[in-house]
Design a protein around this motif. Structure first.
Motif, PDB file in Angstrom:
ATOM      1  N   LEU A  41       0.821  -1.214   0.000  1.00 41.58           N
ATOM      2  CA  LEU A  41       0.000   0.000   0.000  1.00 41.58           C
ATOM      3  C   LEU A  41       0.854   1.264   0.000  1.00 41.58           C
ATOM      4  O   LEU A  41       0.479   2.283  -0.593  1.00 41.58           O
ATOM      5  CB  LEU A  41      -0.938  -0.007   1.204  1.00 41.58           C
ATOM      6  CG  LEU A  41      -2.080  -1.026   1.134  1.00 41.58           C
ATOM      7  CD1 LEU A  41      -2.817  -1.107   2.467  1.00 41.58           C
ATOM      8  CD2 LEU A  41      -3.057  -0.675   0.015  1.00 41.58           C
ATOM      9  N   LEU A  42       2.010   1.207   0.648  1.00 39.91           N
ATOM     10  CA  LEU A  42       2.927   2.343   0.585  1.00 39.91           C
ATOM     11  C   LEU A  42       3.383   2.585  -0.851  1.00 39.91           C
ATOM     12  O   LEU A  42       3.409   3.727  -1.331  1.00 39.91           O
ATOM     13  CB  LEU A  42       4.145   2.088   1.482  1.00 39.91           C
ATOM     14  CG  LEU A  42       5.277   3.123   1.376  1.00 39.91           C
ATOM     15  CD1 LEU A  42       4.784   4.509   1.788  1.00 39.91           C
ATOM     16  CD2 LEU A  42       6.473   2.699   2.232  1.00 39.91           C
ATOM     17  N   ALA A  43       3.728   1.505  -1.550  1.00 39.26           N
ATOM     18  CA  ALA A  43       4.146   1.636  -2.946  1.00 39.26           C
ATOM     19  C   ALA A  43       3.016   2.200  -3.801  1.00 39.26           C
ATOM     20  O   ALA A  43       3.239   3.040  -4.683  1.00 39.26           O
ATOM     21  CB  ALA A  43       4.598   0.277  -3.482  1.00 39.26           C
ATOM     22  N   ALA A  44       1.787   1.764  -3.528  1.00 40.44           N
ATOM     23  CA  ALA A  44       0.631   2.261  -4.277  1.00 40.44           C
ATOM     24  C   ALA A  44       0.436   3.754  -4.066  1.00 40.44           C
ATOM     25  O   ALA A  44       0.230   4.521  -5.026  1.00 40.44           O
ATOM     26  CB  ALA A  44      -0.625   1.504  -3.854  1.00 40.44           C
ATOM     27  N   GLY A  45       0.500   4.199  -2.815  1.00 37.20           N
ATOM     28  CA  GLY A  45       0.317   5.613  -2.534  1.00 37.20           C
ATOM     29  C   GLY A  45       1.401   6.478  -3.141  1.00 37.20           C
ATOM     30  O   GLY A  45       1.123   7.550  -3.688  1.00 37.20           O
ATOM     31  N   ALA A  46       2.644   6.002  -3.068  1.00 41.76           N
ATOM     32  CA  ALA A  46       3.754   6.769  -3.639  1.00 41.76           C
ATOM     33  C   ALA A  46       3.619   6.903  -5.150  1.00 41.76           C
ATOM     34  O   ALA A  46       3.855   7.978  -5.720  1.00 41.76           O
ATOM     35  CB  ALA A  46       5.078   6.096  -3.275  1.00 41.76           C
ATOM     36  N   LEU A  47       3.222   5.799  -5.816  1.00 42.27           N
ATOM     37  CA  LEU A  47       3.076   5.851  -7.276  1.00 42.27           C
ATOM     38  C   LEU A  47       1.905   6.735  -7.679  1.00 42.27           C
ATOM     39  O   LEU A  47       2.016   7.519  -8.640  1.00 42.27           O
ATOM     40  CB  LEU A  47       2.884   4.432  -7.818  1.00 42.27           C
ATOM     41  CG  LEU A  47       2.725   4.312  -9.340  1.00 42.27           C
ATOM     42  CD1 LEU A  47       3.942   4.911 -10.052  1.00 42.27           C
ATOM     43  CD2 LEU A  47       2.533   2.856  -9.750  1.00 42.27           C
ATOM     44  N   ALA A  48       0.776   6.642  -6.968  1.00 41.21           N
ATOM     45  CA  ALA A  48      -0.367   7.497  -7.283  1.00 41.21           C
ATOM     46  C   ALA A  48      -0.028   8.967  -7.092  1.00 41.21           C
ATOM     47  O   ALA A  48      -0.452   9.825  -7.878  1.00 41.21           O
ATOM     48  CB  ALA A  48      -1.555   7.113  -6.408  1.00 41.21           C
ATOM     49  N   ALA A  49       0.762   9.267  -6.065  1.00 41.93           N
ATOM     50  CA  ALA A  49       1.151  10.660  -5.812  1.00 41.93           C
ATOM     51  C   ALA A  49       2.077  11.189  -6.893  1.00 41.93           C
ATOM     52  O   ALA A  49       2.007  12.364  -7.279  1.00 41.93           O
ATOM     53  CB  ALA A  49       1.826  10.764  -4.452  1.00 41.93           C
ATOM     54  N   ALA A  50       2.950  10.316  -7.407  1.00 43.10           N
ATOM     55  CA  ALA A  50       3.944  10.748  -8.392  1.00 43.10           C
ATOM     56  C   ALA A  50       3.414  10.715  -9.820  1.00 43.10           C
ATOM     57  O   ALA A  50       3.987  11.359 -10.711  1.00 43.10           O
ATOM     58  CB  ALA A  50       5.191   9.865  -8.288  1.00 43.10           C
ATOM     59  N   ALA A  51       2.341   9.986 -10.077  1.00 44.06           N
ATOM     60  CA  ALA A  51       1.842   9.805 -11.441  1.00 44.06           C
ATOM     61  C   ALA A  51       1.288  11.112 -12.006  1.00 44.06           C
ATOM     62  O   ALA A  51       0.503  11.791 -11.343  1.00 44.06           O
ATOM     63  CB  ALA A  51       0.755   8.742 -11.459  1.00 44.06           C
ATOM     64  N   PRO A  52       1.669  11.482 -13.230  1.00 44.63           N
ATOM     65  CA  PRO A  52       1.073  12.659 -13.870  1.00 44.63           C
ATOM     66  C   PRO A  52      -0.432  12.452 -14.042  1.00 44.63           C
ATOM     67  O   PRO A  52      -0.890  11.337 -14.282  1.00 44.63           O
ATOM     68  CB  PRO A  52       1.772  12.707 -15.238  1.00 44.63           C
ATOM     69  CG  PRO A  52       3.030  11.917 -15.067  1.00 44.63           C
ATOM     70  CD  PRO A  52       2.703  10.846 -14.075  1.00 44.63           C
ATOM     71  N   ALA A  53      -1.195  13.512 -13.918  1.00 43.58           N
ATOM     72  CA  ALA A  53      -2.657  13.404 -13.976  1.00 43.58           C
ATOM     73  C   ALA A  53      -3.143  12.904 -15.326  1.00 43.58           C
ATOM     74  O   ALA A  53      -4.246  12.344 -15.420  1.00 43.58           O
ATOM     75  CB  ALA A  53      -3.287  14.761 -13.667  1.00 43.58           C
ATOM     76  N   ASP A  54      -2.338  13.092 -16.384  1.00 38.52           N
ATOM     77  CA  ASP A  54      -2.775  12.663 -17.707  1.00 38.52           C
ATOM     78  C   ASP A  54      -2.341  11.236 -18.036  1.00 38.52           C
ATOM     79  O   ASP A  54      -2.587  10.750 -19.142  1.00 38.52           O
ATOM     80  CB  ASP A  54      -2.240  13.614 -18.783  1.00 38.52           C
ATOM     81  CG  ASP A  54      -0.709  13.678 -18.801  1.00 38.52           C
ATOM     82  OD1 ASP A  54      -0.072  13.080 -17.900  1.00 38.52           O
ATOM     83  OD2 ASP A  54      -0.162  14.319 -19.716  1.00 38.52           O
TER      84      ASP A  54
END
Length: 424
Positions: A314-327
């Motif tokens: 879940l930590l990896a998921a949150g970090a990737l969602a935070a870093a992912a460009p909105a597009d």
């Protein structure tokens, strides 16, 4: 003196094994249907509220409401199952979810926010019942197969859960032809799916797994043949219930918070319903599809190590969602896939811990109470997510959720410490 088992005992274990296979088949059929109903609220619930209320800050309210409703339903389903068995408890829960779906449709047609919120609360019964069904799969399972029995029921949700979000656009078009707002379309599918799931269970879930498990327990007969290795046990049933409940509640809170606001985040950055539906479909698949592997890991390597792995995922998921460009639909889909996987690891491990430590006499009632804490955690995540995004941003929400999930790791380590010290 002969030590062979009596004919009655010799017959009972194979009969129980056959009953378990039949029960799992019926539960799988119902879960496929209920998965489609479950996915409707996930996909368009927040968007529907945003459309009716015209506010992003309250977009997380639907998720919070139907999750809060699932808390009440978890108590009701658990108590009814305790008194009458799994069949009436699960069937009643799904039927209530179908009624809530119809209420959401009526609220959308009337453009009535109070009715929408009340209907979403009732709709939450379907979510609670979908989760309670996993316990029914474990009632007759031995400890060495308990994780896999739970996972068999969970993985069945995948088909409906993946197909459901991808029907958001077609059901929306159908709704418009019927004079119903587009975003209420998936709730047409939810009403039908939940009603059919209730029918399948009411007619075919025989023998009742919980009642049969009690009967076998009264005669001292194992539910299935085979010797079960000792599962990971915390010290005492109260501690086991607390640990299992905390693992599932924490993973539920983080998962619901991030999941709820992802479609809104995508919509605000120009993505359509189809793109949001695809991301949610991938997320739901990751929530349930890995269940067979997770069940094997829980049975093979223990409950607590898998619980700890859920926090890291879940930590990896949150970090990737935070870093992912909105597009970037691809990166958001990958983040939501990790989010679903982390939730799955925590749910299967936590369920096995609870089932290991609760006696049959109070099993359904205790399981219902545990699912209340899970539902309340999800409600907190759902209602708080919109407020946090409105006050800060979606990346802040995602990263905060990932960091919060890491608390599962020390929880699992502390729970395992007394057992580890005993073996020295």
């Amino acid at each position: 003196m002969s030590s062979t088992a009596s004919p009655t005992t010799a017959r009972t274990a194979p009969d129980a094994a056959r009953a378990q296979r039949r029960i799992l088949t019926v539960l799988v059929s119902a879960q496929i249907l209920s998965g489609a109903g479950l996915a409707a609220g996930i996909t368009v619930g927040a968007l529907l509220a945003q459309d009716i209320l015209g506010s992003t800050g309250l977009a997380g309210l639907p998720s919070g409401l139907f999750t809060a409703g699932s808390a009440v339903a978890a108590i009701a389903v658990g108590r009814l199952s305790q008194r009458r068995g799994r069949r009436p408890g699960l069937a009643a829960g799904y039927l209530t979810g179908a009624l809530g779906s119809l209420g959401v449709i009526a609220a959308a047609v009337l453009d009535n926010p109070p009715l929408l919120f009340a209907a979403l609360f009732v709709y939450g019964a379907g979510t609670a019942t979908n989760l309670q069904a996993r316990y029914a799969g474990a009632d007759l399972a031995t400890a060495s197969h308990r994780g896999r029995a739970v996972s068999t029921v969970l993985v069945a949700t995948t088909l409906g859960g993946v197909v459901g979000p991808n029907l958001a656009a077609p059901t929306g078009a159908l709704a418009e032809t019927l004079g119903i707002p587009h975003l209420a379309g998936p709730f047409l599918l939810a009403a039908l799916a939940y009603a059919l799931a209730a029918l399948v269970l009411a007619v075919w879930l025989r023998p009742d797994p919980l009642l049969l498990a009690r009967a076998l327990g009264d005669t001292g007969t194992p539910a299935a043949s085979g010797t079960a290795p000792e599962p990971d046990r915390t010290e005492g049933s109260e501690k086991g219930v607390a640990v299992g409940g905390l693992v599932m509640a924490l993973t539920q809170l983080v998962m619901v918070a991030i999941m709820t606001m992802t479609p809104v985040h995508m919509h605000d950055h120009g993505h359509g319903t189809a793109a949001a539906g695809l991301v949610i479909a991938i997320h739901v698949a990751a929530m349930y599809l890995p269940s067979p592997l997770t069940g094997w890991l829980v049975d093979r390597h223990g409950r607590l190590p898998v619980a700890a792995a859920s926090g890291v995922t879940l930590l990896a998921a949150g970090a990737l969602a935070a870093a992912a460009p909105a597009d970037s639909v691809v990166l958001l889909a990958a983040a939501l896939a990790l989010l679903g996987l982390g939730w799955n690891l925590g749910l299967v491990a936590g369920t096995a811990i609870i089932t290991d430590t609760v006696p049959l006499a109070t099993r359904a009632k205790t399981q219902g109470a545990v699912d209340v804490s899970i539902a309340l955690a999800g409600a907190t995540g759902g209602m708080g997510s919109g407020l946090l995004v409105a006050a800060a941003s979606y990346p802040v929400l995602a990263l905060a959720g990932g960091l919060l999930a890491v608390a599962v790791v020390p929880l699992a380590a502390l729970a395992n410490r007394p057992r580890a010290e005993k073996t020295r």
